[in-house]
Motif scaffolding. Structure first.
Motif, PDB file in Angstrom:
ATOM      1  N   GLY A 100       0.832  -1.202   0.000  1.00  0.00           N
ATOM      2  CA  GLY A 100       0.000   0.000   0.000  1.00  0.00           C
ATOM      3  C   GLY A 100       0.867   1.253   0.000  1.00  0.00           C
ATOM      4  O   GLY A 100       0.557   2.244  -0.667  1.00  0.00           O
TER       5      GLY A 100
ATOM      6  N   ALA B 252       0.979   4.207  -2.708  1.00  0.00           N
ATOM      7  CA  ALA B 252       0.574   5.538  -2.268  1.00  0.00           C
ATOM      8  C   ALA B 252       1.658   6.583  -2.492  1.00  0.00           C
ATOM      9  O   ALA B 252       1.371   7.721  -2.847  1.00  0.00           O
ATOM     10  CB  ALA B 252       0.192   5.487  -0.790  1.00  0.00           C
TER      11      ALA B 252
ATOM     12  N   LEU C 203      -7.678  -3.911  -7.900  1.00  0.00           N
ATOM     13  CA  LEU C 203      -9.080  -3.612  -7.576  1.00  0.00           C
ATOM     14  C   LEU C 203     -10.023  -4.562  -8.308  1.00  0.00           C
ATOM     15  O   LEU C 203     -11.012  -5.037  -7.745  1.00  0.00           O
ATOM     16  CB  LEU C 203      -9.424  -2.168  -7.955  1.00  0.00           C
ATOM     17  CG  LEU C 203      -8.808  -1.076  -7.103  1.00  0.00           C
ATOM     18  CD1 LEU C 203      -9.435   0.265  -7.445  1.00  0.00           C
ATOM     19  CD2 LEU C 203      -8.997  -1.375  -5.632  1.00  0.00           C
TER      20      LEU C 203
ATOM     21  N   PHE D  75      -5.736  -2.048  -0.891  1.00  0.00           N
ATOM     22  CA  PHE D  75      -6.626  -0.920  -1.140  1.00  0.00           C
ATOM     23  C   PHE D  75      -6.772  -0.067   0.130  1.00  0.00           C
ATOM     24  O   PHE D  75      -6.579   1.142   0.123  1.00  0.00           O
ATOM     25  CB  PHE D  75      -7.987  -1.461  -1.595  1.00  0.00           C
ATOM     26  CG  PHE D  75      -9.040  -0.414  -1.771  1.00  0.00           C
ATOM     27  CD1 PHE D  75      -8.969   0.478  -2.827  1.00  0.00           C
ATOM     28  CD2 PHE D  75     -10.099  -0.328  -0.888  1.00  0.00           C
ATOM     29  CE1 PHE D  75      -9.933   1.455  -2.988  1.00  0.00           C
ATOM     30  CE2 PHE D  75     -11.073   0.647  -1.048  1.00  0.00           C
ATOM     31  CZ  PHE D  75     -10.988   1.542  -2.098  1.00  0.00           C
ATOM     32  N   LEU D  76      -7.059  -0.728   1.248  1.00  0.00           N
ATOM     33  CA  LEU D  76      -7.266  -0.015   2.518  1.00  0.00           C
ATOM     34  C   LEU D  76      -6.017   0.765   2.919  1.00  0.00           C
ATOM     35  O   LEU D  76      -6.081   1.939   3.279  1.00  0.00           O
ATOM     36  CB  LEU D  76      -7.618  -1.036   3.602  1.00  0.00           C
ATOM     37  CG  LEU D  76      -8.112  -0.477   4.920  1.00  0.00           C
ATOM     38  CD1 LEU D  76      -9.574  -0.117   4.794  1.00  0.00           C
ATOM     39  CD2 LEU D  76      -7.924  -1.483   6.044  1.00  0.00           C
TER      40      LEU D  76
ATOM     41  N   ARG E  65      -3.450   1.739   1.037  1.00  0.00           N
ATOM     42  CA  ARG E  65      -3.134   2.821   0.111  1.00  0.00           C
ATOM     43  C   ARG E  65      -4.015   4.041   0.410  1.00  0.00           C
ATOM     44  O   ARG E  65      -3.518   5.160   0.514  1.00  0.00           O
ATOM     45  CB  ARG E  65      -3.352   2.379  -1.335  1.00  0.00           C
ATOM     46  CG  ARG E  65      -2.964   3.452  -2.313  1.00  0.00           C
ATOM     47  CD  ARG E  65      -3.764   3.342  -3.607  1.00  0.00           C
ATOM     48  NE  ARG E  65      -3.524   4.529  -4.420  1.00  0.00           N
ATOM     49  CZ  ARG E  65      -4.403   5.506  -4.542  1.00  0.00           C
ATOM     50  NH1 ARG E  65      -5.550   5.459  -3.922  1.00  0.00           N
ATOM     51  NH2 ARG E  65      -4.120   6.552  -5.286  1.00  0.00           N
ATOM     52  N   GLN E  66      -5.317   3.807   0.576  1.00  0.00           N
ATOM     53  CA  GLN E  66      -6.220   4.925   0.850  1.00  0.00           C
ATOM     54  C   GLN E  66      -5.803   5.640   2.142  1.00  0.00           C
ATOM     55  O   GLN E  66      -5.781   6.854   2.203  1.00  0.00           O
ATOM     56  CB  GLN E  66      -7.673   4.451   1.000  1.00  0.00           C
ATOM     57  CG  GLN E  66      -8.262   3.742  -0.185  1.00  0.00           C
ATOM     58  CD  GLN E  66      -8.134   4.520  -1.469  1.00  0.00           C
ATOM     59  OE1 GLN E  66      -7.152   4.385  -2.194  1.00  0.00           O
ATOM     60  NE2 GLN E  66      -9.128   5.356  -1.750  1.00  0.00           N
ATOM     61  N   PHE E  67      -5.480   4.867   3.141  1.00  0.00           N
ATOM     62  CA  PHE E  67      -5.134   5.467   4.423  1.00  0.00           C
ATOM     63  C   PHE E  67      -3.850   6.292   4.321  1.00  0.00           C
ATOM     64  O   PHE E  67      -3.765   7.398   4.845  1.00  0.00           O
ATOM     65  CB  PHE E  67      -4.964   4.375   5.490  1.00  0.00           C
ATOM     66  CG  PHE E  67      -4.732   4.918   6.867  1.00  0.00           C
ATOM     67  CD1 PHE E  67      -5.793   5.339   7.651  1.00  0.00           C
ATOM     68  CD2 PHE E  67      -3.444   5.031   7.376  1.00  0.00           C
ATOM     69  CE1 PHE E  67      -5.578   5.852   8.915  1.00  0.00           C
ATOM     70  CE2 PHE E  67      -3.218   5.548   8.644  1.00  0.00           C
ATOM     71  CZ  PHE E  67      -4.289   5.958   9.409  1.00  0.00           C
TER      72      PHE E  67
ATOM     73  N   VAL F  70      -2.481   7.655   1.603  1.00  0.00           N
ATOM     74  CA  VAL F  70      -2.704   8.851   0.783  1.00  0.00           C
ATOM     75  C   VAL F  70      -3.379   9.942   1.615  1.00  0.00           C
ATOM     76  O   VAL F  70      -3.036  11.125   1.527  1.00  0.00           O
ATOM     77  CB  VAL F  70      -3.575   8.494  -0.455  1.00  0.00           C
ATOM     78  CG1 VAL F  70      -4.115   9.757  -1.106  1.00  0.00           C
ATOM     79  CG2 VAL F  70      -2.770   7.692  -1.446  1.00  0.00           C
ATOM     80  N   ALA F  71      -4.325   9.526   2.461  1.00  0.00           N
ATOM     81  CA  ALA F  71      -5.094  10.514   3.209  1.00  0.00           C
ATOM     82  C   ALA F  71      -4.346  11.059   4.415  1.00  0.00           C
ATOM     83  O   ALA F  71      -4.660  12.155   4.884  1.00  0.00           O
ATOM     84  CB  ALA F  71      -6.418   9.887   3.663  1.00  0.00           C
ATOM     85  N   SER F  72      -3.375  10.306   4.941  1.00  0.00           N
ATOM     86  CA  SER F  72      -2.862  10.726   6.247  1.00  0.00           C
ATOM     87  C   SER F  72      -1.359  11.027   6.292  1.00  0.00           C
ATOM     88  O   SER F  72      -0.893  11.605   7.262  1.00  0.00           O
ATOM     89  CB  SER F  72      -3.196   9.674   7.306  1.00  0.00           C
ATOM     90  OG  SER F  72      -2.510   8.485   7.016  1.00  0.00           O
TER      91      SER F  72
ATOM     92  N   ALA G  12      -5.087   2.036  10.653  1.00  0.00           N
ATOM     93  CA  ALA G  12      -5.358   1.185   9.485  1.00  0.00           C
ATOM     94  C   ALA G  12      -4.904  -0.242   9.753  1.00  0.00           C
ATOM     95  O   ALA G  12      -5.584  -1.208   9.390  1.00  0.00           O
ATOM     96  CB  ALA G  12      -4.663   1.745   8.251  1.00  0.00           C
TER      97      ALA G  12
END
Lengths: 309, 287
Positions: free
Chosen positions: B104, B108, B123, B165-166, B168-170, B172-174, B205
């Protein structure tokens, strides 16, 4: 120092090194199985002799499966169980979520936890427990029914005599649907509950001042706001329902029940592969089931999905 | 039930009050129906078969729990099965956390050729239902000589597309890219950046993914059903199901075993319900 610098991971290589373990497993256990099941669906071989004996048979496996009465029945059974267990989930989850959101602010977390509990616990343990509760002679479900049948009003509506939930094919279908419903209703409630919290309270307030009734506010404010999550939740129910395996498998003792009453496509697929050793037919079945799922998902998108702007 | 949408606590009309009371009663009955099967499972776990077969059946706890567990252990290697369940779940979770946080992070924070394409592929595979790869996975495991080996469960289990997925999203956001860049300019190596800067920031996460992975592995039935052959290697769900027989099921013993399978999850849920709910409703895409 020189050596150390050479040993250091270069930023250029770093992403590949970080990704390597996942990508290796992903290729072997994620991608390859999909491709290989496509290969298997158009080949036929003797499992004892191994892959060396594989020979290309075109769409023979698909033709065989489509002509197979058990397979066609299994699709019907799967759809029936998906509808019988899925539709009530949403019919209960939406009002329940509205109620918790509006009335039960303080006990919200507790109620959510209670209804969610079945979802996180082992399906096998649950199915075993329900096999006991649904037993004809000592099961709690029949006991409750026979007690209630002595009551006025409700009594006449209930069947007399113990119901053989497990061994009577006509009763096994509702029994399995009930267990699936029981397991997933709380999950859907939480999805709807999360969406309801995004509905601005002022909207309800304004509508009420304009004289909108409770039903009108539900119909014209809540329901439209729930539409996106409804699309998501119904899609998940369909995807899950079409793959139904564990509940009917355990409740029917692993074979789909008397007269294949709850022989879902997933169970038949499993039995074809591991009991009847027909990997080709089983692979063809899995692709047909996958295509059907994709078609149903597309259909739901047309009915419920928001128009892309 | 539509009345339940009414959100005016000050609404004191007789009809509204009746409606609210009715709705509460319905919800309470529903809640009881969610809990009653678990309660009966625990009650039955403490009675022997003869007592369960009585009319009316027992509604309160008995004193046969220990007898039931030893009866179960005489039918199947119960404690070994419990051990395998725990062993597989722990290793599966550890590997998933390690591989997904690394992967991830790569998705990211780095740019590399083919990244977009590769992420889309991950995905897409996440959306493919598991039964499609079931037979192939069995054949791969067989070819590797892993049938009946616990690694046949935790190695494929660690290839979690959802985890990638989880994470990477985390990330990117944090995590601001400037932080990584600054560390790099200070001469910090890539491994050290990941281990000492990125990993400590991934706590929430990692917690969510860890819980979801543990629960999924603990409850996994189809995986071990396909790759485990001898009852000494069965995980708990498989072993419990093997005890079930049409003629002389020892219900008390079986309920005791089911209770052992369910209680750890209830404990986890009691402590981490918010995080579990968030992870599982997000992870629902995985099915």
């Amino acid at each position: 120092m020189k050596l150390r610098q050479r040993m250091m991971l270069q930023p250029r290589h770093a992403p590949w090194v970080f990704l390597a373990p996942f990508l290796l497993l992903f290729a072997v256990f994620g991608l390859f199985p999909i491709g290989f099941s496509l290969y298997m669906s158009v080949h036929e071989w003797d499992p004892v002799q191994g892959l060396g004996s594989a020979r290309y048979v075109g769409f023979d496996n698909f033709a065989f499966v489509l002509g197979d009465e058990w397979f066609r029945n299994s699709l019907g059974t799967t759809l029936l169980l998906a509808v019988l267990s899925g539709v009530p989930q949403h019919l209960v989850a939406i009002p329940l979520a509205c109620f918790i959101d509006a009335q039960a602010r303080r006990t919200r977390d507790l109620l959510a936890a209670v209804f969610f509990l079945p979802y996180i616990t082992s399906t096998v343990a649950i199915a075993i427990m329900f096999t006991a509760l649904l037993s004809r002679d000592f099961g709690m479900v029949n006991l409750v029914i026979s007690t209630l049948s002595g009551w006025p009003l409700i009594g006449p509506l209930l069947p007399d005599g113990p119901i053989d939930w497990i061994n009577d094919p006509d009763r096994l279908v509702p029994a399995v649907s009930m267990v699936v419903f029981w397991r997933f209703v709380g999950f859907n409630t939480l999805l709807y509950l999360a969406a309801l919290q995004a509905v601005p309270r002022e909207l309800h307030e304004a509508a009420r001042l304009d004289g909108a009734s409770t039903w009108q506010r539900f119909r014209f404010i809540t329901l439209p706001m729930l539409k996106p999550v409804m699309f998501f939740a119904v899609t998940l129910s369909v995807i899950g329902g079409m793959q139904l395996f564990e509940e009917p498998f355990i409740l029917s003792g692993g074979n789909g029940g008397v007269d294949q009453a709850v022989l879902t496509t997933a169970i038949y697929l499993y039995r074809s592969a591991f009991e009847f050793s027909d990997f080709g037919a089983a692979s063809a079945m899995s692709w047909l089931l996958f295509l059907l799922m994709a078609a149903l998902t597309a259909l739901i998108r047309r009915v419920l999905g928001e128009r892309e702007s | 039930m539509t009345r339940s949408v009414d959100e005016r606590p000050m609404d004191t009309g007789a009809g509204a009050v009746m409606g609210r009371a009715g709705a509460w009663a319905l919800v309470a009955v529903g809640g009881l129906m969610m809990l009653a099967p678990f309660y009966l499972m625990f009650v039955y776990a403490t009675h022997d078969r003869a007592e369960i077969f009585q009319l009316p059946p027992p509604l309160w706890f008995g004193d046969r729990l220990i007898d039931n567990l030893s009866l179960l252990a005489s039918r199947i290697p119960f404690w070994t099965n419990l051990g395998w369940s725990l062993y597989v779940a722990v290793i599966n979770t550890a590997l998933t956390l390690l591989f997904c946080s690394m992967g991830g992070y790569a998705f990211a924070m780095f740019d590399f050729p083919g990244k977009r394409w590769l992420f889309r592929l991950v995905l897409a595979v996440m959306l493919v239902p598991p039964f499609l790869g079931m037979i192939s996975t069995f054949l791969i495991v067989d070819a590797l000589g892993w049938l009946d080996e616990p690694r046949a469960l935790y190695v494929p289990g660690a290839a979690s597309a959802f985890g990638i997925f989880l994470m990477r999203q985390f990330i990117v956001a944090s995590i601001p890219p400037a932080l990584i860049e600054a560390a790099r300019l200070d001469g910090c190596g890539e491994w050290r950046i990941f281990v000492s800067i990125v990993l400590p920031l991934l706590g929430p996460a990692l917690g969510t993914l860890g819980l979801v992975t543990f629960v999924a592995s603990w409850n996994n039935f189809m995986g071990p059903l396909v790759v485990m052959r001898s009852v000494e290697r069965y995980t708990l769900p498989l072993a419990l199901r093997a005890t079930q027989s049409p003629v002389d099921t020892e219900w008390g013993a079986l309920m005791a075993g089911s209770a052992v399978a369910v209680i750890p999850l209830m404990v986890l849920f009691a402590f981490f319900s918010r995080r579990l709910v968030a992870g599982l409703t997000a992870g629902a895409v995985r099915g």
